[in-house]
Design a protein around this motif. Sequence first.
Motif, PDB file in Angstrom:
ATOM      1  N   ASP A 151       1.863   7.736  15.011  1.00 58.34           N
ATOM      2  CA  ASP A 151       2.319   7.026  13.817  1.00 58.34           C
ATOM      3  C   ASP A 151       1.265   6.023  13.355  1.00 58.34           C
ATOM      4  O   ASP A 151       1.022   5.851  12.161  1.00 58.34           O
ATOM      5  CB  ASP A 151       3.635   6.295  14.089  1.00 58.34           C
ATOM      6  CG  ASP A 151       4.813   7.242  14.247  1.00 58.34           C
ATOM      7  OD1 ASP A 151       4.724   8.412  13.808  1.00 58.34           O
ATOM      8  OD2 ASP A 151       5.840   6.803  14.808  1.00 58.34           O
ATOM      9  N   LYS A 152       0.636   5.382  14.306  1.00 58.07           N
ATOM     10  CA  LYS A 152      -0.388   4.383  13.999  1.00 58.07           C
ATOM     11  C   LYS A 152      -1.552   5.006  13.233  1.00 58.07           C
ATOM     12  O   LYS A 152      -2.028   4.448  12.234  1.00 58.07           O
ATOM     13  CB  LYS A 152      -0.876   3.744  15.308  1.00 58.07           C
ATOM     14  CG  LYS A 152      -1.881   2.635  15.138  1.00 58.07           C
ATOM     15  CD  LYS A 152      -2.233   2.055  16.516  1.00 58.07           C
ATOM     16  CE  LYS A 152      -3.233   0.942  16.437  1.00 58.07           C
ATOM     17  NZ  LYS A 152      -3.549   0.382  17.763  1.00 58.07           N
ATOM     18  N   LEU A 153      -2.005   6.176  13.660  1.00 60.72           N
ATOM     19  CA  LEU A 153      -3.104   6.854  12.984  1.00 60.72           C
ATOM     20  C   LEU A 153      -2.684   7.303  11.583  1.00 60.72           C
ATOM     21  O   LEU A 153      -3.456   7.178  10.625  1.00 60.72           O
ATOM     22  CB  LEU A 153      -3.600   8.050  13.799  1.00 60.72           C
ATOM     23  CG  LEU A 153      -4.792   8.808  13.206  1.00 60.72           C
ATOM     24  CD1 LEU A 153      -6.016   7.898  13.092  1.00 60.72           C
ATOM     25  CD2 LEU A 153      -5.110  10.032  14.064  1.00 60.72           C
ATOM     26  N   MET A 154      -1.461   7.794  11.448  1.00 61.78           N
ATOM     27  CA  MET A 154      -0.988   8.222  10.128  1.00 61.78           C
ATOM     28  C   MET A 154      -0.912   7.025   9.175  1.00 61.78           C
ATOM     29  O   MET A 154      -1.262   7.139   7.994  1.00 61.78           O
ATOM     30  CB  MET A 154       0.365   8.928  10.238  1.00 61.78           C
ATOM     31  CG  MET A 154       0.270  10.277  10.939  1.00 61.78           C
ATOM     32  SD  MET A 154       1.788  11.253  10.908  1.00 61.78           S
ATOM     33  CE  MET A 154       2.890  10.288  11.950  1.00 61.78           C
ATOM     34  N   MET A 155      -0.491   5.879   9.674  1.00 62.66           N
ATOM     35  CA  MET A 155      -0.431   4.678   8.838  1.00 62.66           C
ATOM     36  C   MET A 155      -1.846   4.215   8.470  1.00 62.66           C
ATOM     37  O   MET A 155      -2.076   3.757   7.346  1.00 62.66           O
ATOM     38  CB  MET A 155       0.333   3.558   9.534  1.00 62.66           C
ATOM     39  CG  MET A 155       1.830   3.768   9.563  1.00 62.66           C
ATOM     40  SD  MET A 155       2.591   3.846   7.926  1.00 62.66           S
ATOM     41  CE  MET A 155       2.371   2.165   7.369  1.00 62.66           C
ATOM     42  N   TYR A 156      -2.771   4.331   9.389  1.00 61.97           N
ATOM     43  CA  TYR A 156      -4.165   3.968   9.089  1.00 61.97           C
ATOM     44  C   TYR A 156      -4.703   4.839   7.946  1.00 61.97           C
ATOM     45  O   TYR A 156      -5.303   4.341   6.996  1.00 61.97           O
ATOM     46  CB  TYR A 156      -5.046   4.109  10.331  1.00 61.97           C
ATOM     47  CG  TYR A 156      -6.516   3.996   9.996  1.00 61.97           C
ATOM     48  CD1 TYR A 156      -7.087   2.753   9.753  1.00 61.97           C
ATOM     49  CD2 TYR A 156      -7.309   5.130   9.880  1.00 61.97           C
ATOM     50  CE1 TYR A 156      -8.435   2.645   9.404  1.00 61.97           C
ATOM     51  CE2 TYR A 156      -8.644   5.027   9.535  1.00 61.97           C
ATOM     52  CZ  TYR A 156      -9.202   3.785   9.300  1.00 61.97           C
ATOM     53  OH  TYR A 156     -10.519   3.679   8.950  1.00 61.97           O
ATOM     54  N   HIS A 157      -4.478   6.149   8.050  1.00 63.90           N
ATOM     55  CA  HIS A 157      -4.948   7.051   6.994  1.00 63.90           C
ATOM     56  C   HIS A 157      -4.266   6.758   5.661  1.00 63.90           C
ATOM     57  O   HIS A 157      -4.890   6.839   4.601  1.00 63.90           O
ATOM     58  CB  HIS A 157      -4.744   8.513   7.394  1.00 63.90           C
ATOM     59  CG  HIS A 157      -5.752   8.992   8.378  1.00 63.90           C
ATOM     60  ND1 HIS A 157      -7.096   9.083   8.092  1.00 63.90           N
ATOM     61  CD2 HIS A 157      -5.627   9.401   9.656  1.00 63.90           C
ATOM     62  CE1 HIS A 157      -7.751   9.538   9.144  1.00 63.90           C
ATOM     63  NE2 HIS A 157      -6.878   9.731  10.111  1.00 63.90           N
ATOM     64  N   THR A 158      -2.997   6.397   5.718  1.00 62.93           N
ATOM     65  CA  THR A 158      -2.268   6.064   4.492  1.00 62.93           C
ATOM     66  C   THR A 158      -2.838   4.800   3.861  1.00 62.93           C
ATOM     67  O   THR A 158      -3.036   4.747   2.639  1.00 62.93           O
ATOM     68  CB  THR A 158      -0.766   5.904   4.796  1.00 62.93           C
ATOM     69  OG1 THR A 158      -0.282   7.134   5.367  1.00 62.93           O
ATOM     70  CG2 THR A 158       0.018   5.587   3.533  1.00 62.93           C
ATOM     71  N   SER A 159      -3.129   3.784   4.678  1.00 62.86           N
ATOM     72  CA  SER A 159      -3.685   2.547   4.117  1.00 62.86           C
ATOM     73  C   SER A 159      -5.074   2.795   3.529  1.00 62.86           C
ATOM     74  O   SER A 159      -5.435   2.213   2.500  1.00 62.86           O
ATOM     75  CB  SER A 159      -3.723   1.431   5.163  1.00 62.86           C
ATOM     76  OG  SER A 159      -4.651   1.705   6.181  1.00 62.86           O
ATOM     77  N   THR A 160      -5.835   3.686   4.137  1.00 61.94           N
ATOM     78  CA  THR A 160      -7.140   4.056   3.584  1.00 61.94           C
ATOM     79  C   THR A 160      -6.971   4.778   2.255  1.00 61.94           C
ATOM     80  O   THR A 160      -7.701   4.510   1.288  1.00 61.94           O
ATOM     81  CB  THR A 160      -7.920   4.933   4.585  1.00 61.94           C
ATOM     82  OG1 THR A 160      -8.090   4.205   5.797  1.00 61.94           O
ATOM     83  CG2 THR A 160      -9.279   5.334   4.035  1.00 61.94           C
ATOM     84  N   ALA A 161      -5.993   5.671   2.175  1.00 67.17           N
ATOM     85  CA  ALA A 161      -5.730   6.398   0.930  1.00 67.17           C
ATOM     86  C   ALA A 161      -5.301   5.442  -0.184  1.00 67.17           C
ATOM     87  O   ALA A 161      -5.685   5.622  -1.346  1.00 67.17           O
ATOM     88  CB  ALA A 161      -4.661   7.465   1.161  1.00 67.17           C
ATOM     89  N   VAL A 162      -4.524   4.427   0.171  1.00 68.18           N
ATOM     90  CA  VAL A 162      -4.095   3.428  -0.812  1.00 68.18           C
ATOM     91  C   VAL A 162      -5.314   2.694  -1.369  1.00 68.18           C
ATOM     92  O   VAL A 162      -5.438   2.490  -2.587  1.00 68.18           O
ATOM     93  CB  VAL A 162      -3.086   2.437  -0.187  1.00 68.18           C
ATOM     94  CG1 VAL A 162      -2.914   1.191  -1.045  1.00 68.18           C
ATOM     95  CG2 VAL A 162      -1.738   3.116   0.032  1.00 68.18           C
ATOM     96  N   THR A 163      -6.230   2.309  -0.501  1.00 71.41           N
ATOM     97  CA  THR A 163      -7.442   1.620  -0.931  1.00 71.41           C
ATOM     98  C   THR A 163      -8.259   2.486  -1.879  1.00 71.41           C
ATOM     99  O   THR A 163      -8.728   2.018  -2.923  1.00 71.41           O
ATOM    100  CB  THR A 163      -8.291   1.229   0.300  1.00 71.41           C
ATOM    101  OG1 THR A 163      -7.506   0.416   1.166  1.00 71.41           O
ATOM    102  CG2 THR A 163      -9.550   0.498  -0.099  1.00 71.41           C
ATOM    103  N   ILE A 164      -8.408   3.752  -1.551  1.00 68.29           N
ATOM    104  CA  ILE A 164      -9.160   4.680  -2.394  1.00 68.29           C
ATOM    105  C   ILE A 164      -8.454   4.866  -3.740  1.00 68.29           C
ATOM    106  O   ILE A 164      -9.105   4.891  -4.793  1.00 68.29           O
ATOM    107  CB  ILE A 164      -9.363   6.028  -1.676  1.00 68.29           C
ATOM    108  CG1 ILE A 164     -10.306   5.847  -0.474  1.00 68.29           C
ATOM    109  CG2 ILE A 164      -9.880   7.103  -2.635  1.00 68.29           C
ATOM    110  CD1 ILE A 164     -10.336   7.020   0.479  1.00 68.29           C
ATOM    111  N   ALA A 165      -7.134   4.958  -3.717  1.00 66.84           N
ATOM    112  CA  ALA A 165      -6.374   5.144  -4.960  1.00 66.84           C
ATOM    113  C   ALA A 165      -6.539   3.954  -5.897  1.00 66.84           C
ATOM    114  O   ALA A 165      -6.728   4.130  -7.111  1.00 66.84           O
ATOM    115  CB  ALA A 165      -4.895   5.366  -4.637  1.00 66.84           C
ATOM    116  N   ILE A 166      -6.486   2.741  -5.342  1.00 64.71           N
ATOM    117  CA  ILE A 166      -6.668   1.554  -6.179  1.00 64.71           C
ATOM    118  C   ILE A 166      -8.089   1.512  -6.734  1.00 64.71           C
ATOM    119  O   ILE A 166      -8.309   1.198  -7.908  1.00 64.71           O
ATOM    120  CB  ILE A 166      -6.318   0.274  -5.399  1.00 64.71           C
ATOM    121  CG1 ILE A 166      -4.805   0.228  -5.143  1.00 64.71           C
ATOM    122  CG2 ILE A 166      -6.771  -0.981  -6.152  1.00 64.71           C
ATOM    123  CD1 ILE A 166      -4.348  -0.888  -4.227  1.00 64.71           C
TER     124      ILE A 166
END
Length: 158
Positions: A85-100
């Motif tokens: 779960d921790k790795l999936m959340m890390y990837h999600t937070s990275t995707a959010v940064t890229i999206a912004i």
Amino acid sequence: MHSLTSLEVTAIQEIVNTNVLGKTLMLAFSQVATTQKLRSYFFDGVKLASKQIKHFTELLSEADLPSPRLLDAYVTNSTISPFSDKLMMYHTSTAVTIAIDNCGAGLSMSFRSDVAVEFSQLIGRIGKYGKDGIRIMIEQGWMEEPPMATDRKKLAEK
């Protein structure tokens, strides 16, 4: 309404492409996360990406331009995660940064006010989603709360 400029088309295509990938990841993550809170969070990401894809592909379609195909069919029906779960959340937070970042770049290249407004509003929606994810990571102990500015009013109350 004026035609889209090549810069606007490039920015819109980038946002659609990254959201197609992001939606697919969030869909897969929502199936395999170990808690209902995380499954709900990831599925909120699916809904957010779907809205973006729909809106921006409509802009492309109005300009008689192609849109990428969705990748949802490639997500298996597995409910067993190959990732923590921790790795999936890390990837999600990275995707959010890229999206912004993509929205900011798109905003800087927009000449049409309707497109610029959409990019601006999207930054806020993605930012809220990212903030919710950070809150989850802090609650889980996967991330430290970042240092905050001193609350002088609170200190004066003591």
